[in-house]
Scaffold this active site. Structure first.
Site, PDB file in Angstrom:
ATOM      1  N   CYS A   1       0.800  -1.228   0.000  1.00 47.39           N
ATOM      2  CA  CYS A   1       0.000   0.000   0.000  1.00 47.39           C
ATOM      3  C   CYS A   1       0.833   1.279   0.000  1.00 47.39           C
ATOM      4  CB  CYS A   1      -0.920   0.008   1.222  1.00 47.39           C
ATOM      5  SG  CYS A   1      -2.085  -1.361   1.209  1.00 47.39           S
TER       6      CYS A   1
HETATM    7  N1  LIG Z   1      -2.575  -5.871   1.971  1.00 48.08           N
HETATM    8  C1  LIG Z   1      -3.093  -4.859   2.622  1.00 48.08           C
HETATM    9  O1  LIG Z   1      -2.740  -4.592   3.759  1.00 48.08           O
HETATM   10  C2  LIG Z   1      -4.166  -3.979   2.005  1.00 48.08           C
HETATM   11  C3  LIG Z   1      -4.868  -3.100   2.839  1.00 48.08           C
HETATM   12  C4  LIG Z   1      -5.843  -2.300   2.287  1.00 48.08           C
HETATM   13  C5  LIG Z   1      -6.074  -2.350   0.925  1.00 48.08           C
HETATM   14  N2  LIG Z   1      -5.361  -3.189   0.117  1.00 48.08           N
HETATM   15  C6  LIG Z   1      -5.687  -3.205  -1.301  1.00 48.08           C
HETATM   16  O2  LIG Z   1      -6.472  -4.354  -1.574  1.00 48.08           O
HETATM   17  C7  LIG Z   1      -6.175  -4.890  -2.864  1.00 48.08           C
HETATM   18  C8  LIG Z   1      -5.733  -6.335  -2.740  1.00 48.08           C
HETATM   19  O3  LIG Z   1      -4.533  -6.376  -1.965  1.00 48.08           O
HETATM   20  P1  LIG Z   1      -3.987  -7.702  -1.317  1.00 48.08           P
HETATM   21  O4  LIG Z   1      -2.878  -7.285  -0.407  1.00 48.08           O
HETATM   22  O5  LIG Z   1      -5.088  -8.532  -0.785  1.00 48.08           O
HETATM   23  O6  LIG Z   1      -3.364  -8.417  -2.608  1.00 48.08           O
HETATM   24  P2  LIG Z   1      -2.864  -9.934  -2.735  1.00 48.08           P
HETATM   25  O7  LIG Z   1      -1.846  -9.939  -3.808  1.00 48.08           O
HETATM   26  O8  LIG Z   1      -2.515 -10.469  -1.376  1.00 48.08           O
HETATM   27  O9  LIG Z   1      -4.154 -10.717  -3.221  1.00 48.08           O
HETATM   28  C9  LIG Z   1      -4.751 -10.495  -4.432  1.00 48.08           C
HETATM   29  C10 LIG Z   1      -5.268 -11.810  -4.977  1.00 48.08           C
HETATM   30  O10 LIG Z   1      -5.954 -11.544  -6.204  1.00 48.08           O
HETATM   31  C11 LIG Z   1      -5.700 -12.623  -7.090  1.00 48.08           C
HETATM   32  N3  LIG Z   1      -5.975 -12.193  -8.451  1.00 48.08           N
HETATM   33  C12 LIG Z   1      -5.207 -11.449  -9.285  1.00 48.08           C
HETATM   34  N4  LIG Z   1      -5.837 -11.248 -10.446  1.00 48.08           N
HETATM   35  C13 LIG Z   1      -7.033 -11.892 -10.359  1.00 48.08           C
HETATM   36  C14 LIG Z   1      -8.118 -12.068 -11.244  1.00 48.08           C
HETATM   37  N5  LIG Z   1      -8.111 -11.514 -12.460  1.00 48.08           N
HETATM   38  N6  LIG Z   1      -9.167 -12.806 -10.822  1.00 48.08           N
HETATM   39  C15 LIG Z   1      -9.176 -13.374  -9.599  1.00 48.08           C
HETATM   40  N7  LIG Z   1      -8.181 -13.235  -8.716  1.00 48.08           N
HETATM   41  C16 LIG Z   1      -7.109 -12.507  -9.091  1.00 48.08           C
HETATM   42  C17 LIG Z   1      -4.263 -12.984  -6.811  1.00 48.08           C
HETATM   43  O11 LIG Z   1      -3.951 -14.298  -7.253  1.00 48.08           O
HETATM   44  C18 LIG Z   1      -4.189 -12.830  -5.291  1.00 48.08           C
HETATM   45  O12 LIG Z   1      -4.468 -14.026  -4.631  1.00 48.08           O
HETATM   46  C19 LIG Z   1      -5.111  -3.958  -3.447  1.00 48.08           C
HETATM   47  O13 LIG Z   1      -5.732  -2.960  -4.185  1.00 48.08           O
HETATM   48  C20 LIG Z   1      -4.483  -3.340  -2.210  1.00 48.08           C
HETATM   49  O14 LIG Z   1      -3.920  -2.082  -2.491  1.00 48.08           O
HETATM   50  C21 LIG Z   1      -4.422  -4.019   0.654  1.00 48.08           C
END
Ligand SMILES: NC(=O)c1ccc[n+]([C@@H]2O[C@H](COP(=O)([O-])OP(=O)(O)OC[C@H]3O[C@@H](n4cnc5c(N)ncnc54)[C@H](O)[C@@H]3O)[C@@H](O)[C@H]2O)c1
Length: 417
Positions: free
Chosen positions: A259
Site C-alpha cells: 500500500c
Molecule cells: N494488503 C493490505 O494490507 C491492504 C490493505 C488495504 C487495501 N489493500 C488493497 O487491496 C487490494 C488487494 O490487496 P492484497 O494485499 O489482498 O493483494 P494480494 O496480492 O494479497 O491478493 C490479491 C489476490 O488476487 C488474485 N488475483 C489477481 N488477479 C485476479 C483475477 N483476475 N481474478 C481473480 N483473482 C485474481 C491474486 O492471485 C491474489 O491471490 C489492493 O488494491 C491493495 O492495495 C491491501
C-alpha cells in the site's frame, strides 16, 4: 435467509473478508486465478497470518474456493479484492482489475451488487469498472448495483478488526449505497457512507498519503539529527508527550508493503490529468525511497568506526518483512538494503521468523543465535515482537538498530538510526 457472497482475489484483503462473511453464516464463493490458493483454502490451509487455521476450519464448509467465475452467478454480491500495483514507471497497473471485471461481466446477473475494495484513484469505479460490467448489456445503477468500499485492514493488527474498523463506502446511486451498506452491516459495526465512489476512493488515498507524508517528515528529521548528533527517538518520544496537536510517527528504513509505497502514486498520476502536481506525495516518496541508502551509509560508518569495511563484512539482517508480525516482503526496504550491502561486497545472512526464504536473493532464514554468532554486524531492519532484540544487543559484536527497539539497552556496540 442464507446469503451468498462472492469474493474475487483471495489475498491479504480477500481471504479475511471471505472468512468474516462465512462466520456470519453466509455462503461464500471465493474466486482466485491462483489454483494453489484455491486448493489451500479448500483444504483449510491458511497462507495469511491474520487468518488462523482454526478460524478457516470453523467456516470451511461455507467457503467454496474456485478458479471459475461462473460460480459467481449464485452470489447476491461480489466483492473485488484484486491487486492494484504500479508499473515500472510508477503508473497505475489495472491489468488484474480489468481482467477480473471482464470475467465478472461474463457472468453478471441482474440485481447483483458489485463492490470494488481494491485501492485505486478516484474515478476507477465509475469510469473503468462500470463500462466493462455494462458490456454484459446491463446498466450500472439500474440493472445491477455498484459501489466502492476501501479495505482498511492493517495486517498483523489485533486491536482493530474488520468488525471494529468503520467501513467507508460510496455507491454509484443511493440505491447502490443502500445495498452495500446492508451487506457490510453483517461484518462491520459502523458504516460511513460518503456521497460517491470517488469520495470513497479518495478517502482511502488520503489515509495512506497522510501516513506516507508524516513518515517522510520524521525520516527527513532522522537524517538531519544524524548529522546534528541528536537522538531522533528521544525527540519523537518527547514530542509525543504533547496531549494535542501532535501524532507520533516513527522513523525507519523506508516504507514497504503493497500500500504505502504504491497507493499515493495512484493519486499523483490522476492529478496530472487535472494539471496538478501533487508535491507532498512526490516529496514524501522521494525521502522515503532515500532511507535504505541512508541506513546502509549508517551501517558503513558503524563498521568503519570499528576498523572494518563493508566489503567482506558478515552482516546479519534481523527482520526482512516490511512490517512487524507479518511475512509479507513486498516492497520491503530490507530487500533494497540487502542488495545495496551486497553491491558493496558484504556477505549477507538474515533471520526472520515470518519469512523462511527470500528465494530471489537465494537466502534462507538462519536461527537468530547462529546469525549473531557469525556476524560482524547485526542490522535490525524490521522488529518482530517475537524476536528478542535485547539478546541481539547483548550478543552481536556491532548492532545498527533502524527501529529504535534497543533503546532500553545502553550497550556501546549499538548504533541507532
Ligand atoms: N494488503 C493490505 O494490507 C491492504 C490493505 C488495504 C487495501 N489493500 C488493497 O487491496 C487490494 C488487494 O490487496 P492484497 O494485499 O489482498 O493483494 P494480494 O496480492 O494479497 O491478493 C490479491 C489476490 O488476487 C488474485 N488475483 C489477481 N488477479 C485476479 C483475477 N483476475 N481474478 C481473480 N483473482 C485474481 C491474486 O492471485 C491474489 O491471490 C489492493 O488494491 C491493495 O492495495 C491491501
Amino acid at each position: 435467509m442464507v446469503r451468498t457472497v462472492g469474493v474475487v482475489g483471495l489475498g491479504y484483503v480477500g481471504l479475511p473478508l471471505a472468512v468474516a462473511f462465512a462466520r456470519e453464516g453466509c455462503e461464500v464463493i471465493a474466486v482466485d486465478i491462483d489454483a494453489r490458493k484455491v486448493e489451500a483454502v479448500n483444504a483449510g490451509r491458511s497462507y495469511i497470518e491474520d487468518v488462523s487455521a482454526e478460524e478457516l476450519a470453523e467456516v470451511a464448509e461455507r467457503i467454496h474456493a474456485t478458479t471459475r467465475y461462473e460460480r459467481l452467478a449464485d452470489a447476491e454480491a461480489v466483492l473485488l479484492c484484486v491487486p492494484t500495483p504500479l508499473t515500472r514507471n510508477r503508473e497505475p497497473e489495472l491489468g488484474s482489475l480489468i481482467d477480473a471485471v471482464r470475467a465478472l461481466a461474463g457472468v453478471l446477473r441482474a440485481e447483483q451488487l458489485v463492490v470494488l475494495e481494491s485501492t485505486t484513484y478516484p474515478g476507477t469505479t465509475r469510469e473503468r469498472v462500470a463500462p466493462l460490467l455494462e458490456e454484459s448489456g446491463m446498466t450500472a445503477g439500474r440493472d445491477f448495483h455498484l459501489a466502492f468500499s476501501p479495505e482498511r485492514v492493517d495486517p498483523g493488527r489485533t486491536d482493530f478488526t474488520l468488525r471494529t474498523t468503520p467501513k467507508v463506502l460510496g455507491g454509484l446511486t443511493e440505491a447502490c449505497a443502500e445495498r452495500a451498506e446492508a451487506l457490510y452491516r453483517l461484518v462491520c459495526d459502523q458504516i460511513v457512507r460518503v456521497s460517491s465512489p470517488e469520495a470513497a476512493e479518495l478517502t482511502k488515498l488520503l489515509e495512506n498519503i497522510f501516513r506516507s507524508v508524516n513518515i517522510a517528515l520524521v525520516n527527513e528529521l532522522a537524517m538531519l539529527t544524524d548529522r546534528m548528533g541528536i537522538d531522533i527517538w528521544e525527540v519523537v518520544d518527547a514530542a509525543a508527550t504533547k496531549p494535542y496537536g501532535f501524532m507520533r510517527f516513527e522513523p525507519g528504513p523506508g516504507m514497504g508493503g503493497h500500500c504505502m509505497p504504491v497507493d499515493p502514486f495512484y493519486l499523483s498520476w490522476r492529478a496530472r490529468e487535472f494539471d496538478m502536481t501533487t508535491e507532498f506525495i512526490e516529496l514524501a516518496g522521494k525521502i522515503n525511497q532515500q532511507m535504505p541508502y541512508h541506513c546502509v551509509a549508517k551501517a558503513q560508518r558503524a563498521l568503519n568506526d570499528i576498523g572494518m569495511s563493508v566489503k567482506g563484512a558478515r552482516v546479519a539482517i534481523i527482520g526482512v518483512s516490511y512490517k512487524p508480525g507479518v511475512g509479507d516482503v513486498r516492497e520491503s526496504p530490507a530487500l533494497k538494503i540487502i542488495a545495496l550491502l551486497r553491491e558493496l561486497g558484504a556477505q549477507v545472512v538474515y533471520h526472520d521468523p515470518h519469512v523462511p526464504a527470500l528465494t530471489e536473493m537465494a537466502l534462507t532464514s538462519v536461527p537468530l543465535e547462529q546469525a549473531l554468532a557469525d556476524a560482524d554486524l547485526a542490522l535490525i531492519v524490521t522488529a518482530h515482537p517475537s524476536v528478542d532484540h535485547e539478546l541481539v544487543a547483548r550478543r552481536a559484536r556491532l548492532v545498527v538498530d533502524l527501529r529504535g527497539v534497543t533503546r532500553a539497552s545502553s550497550t556501546e556496540n549499538v548504533v541507532r538510526l
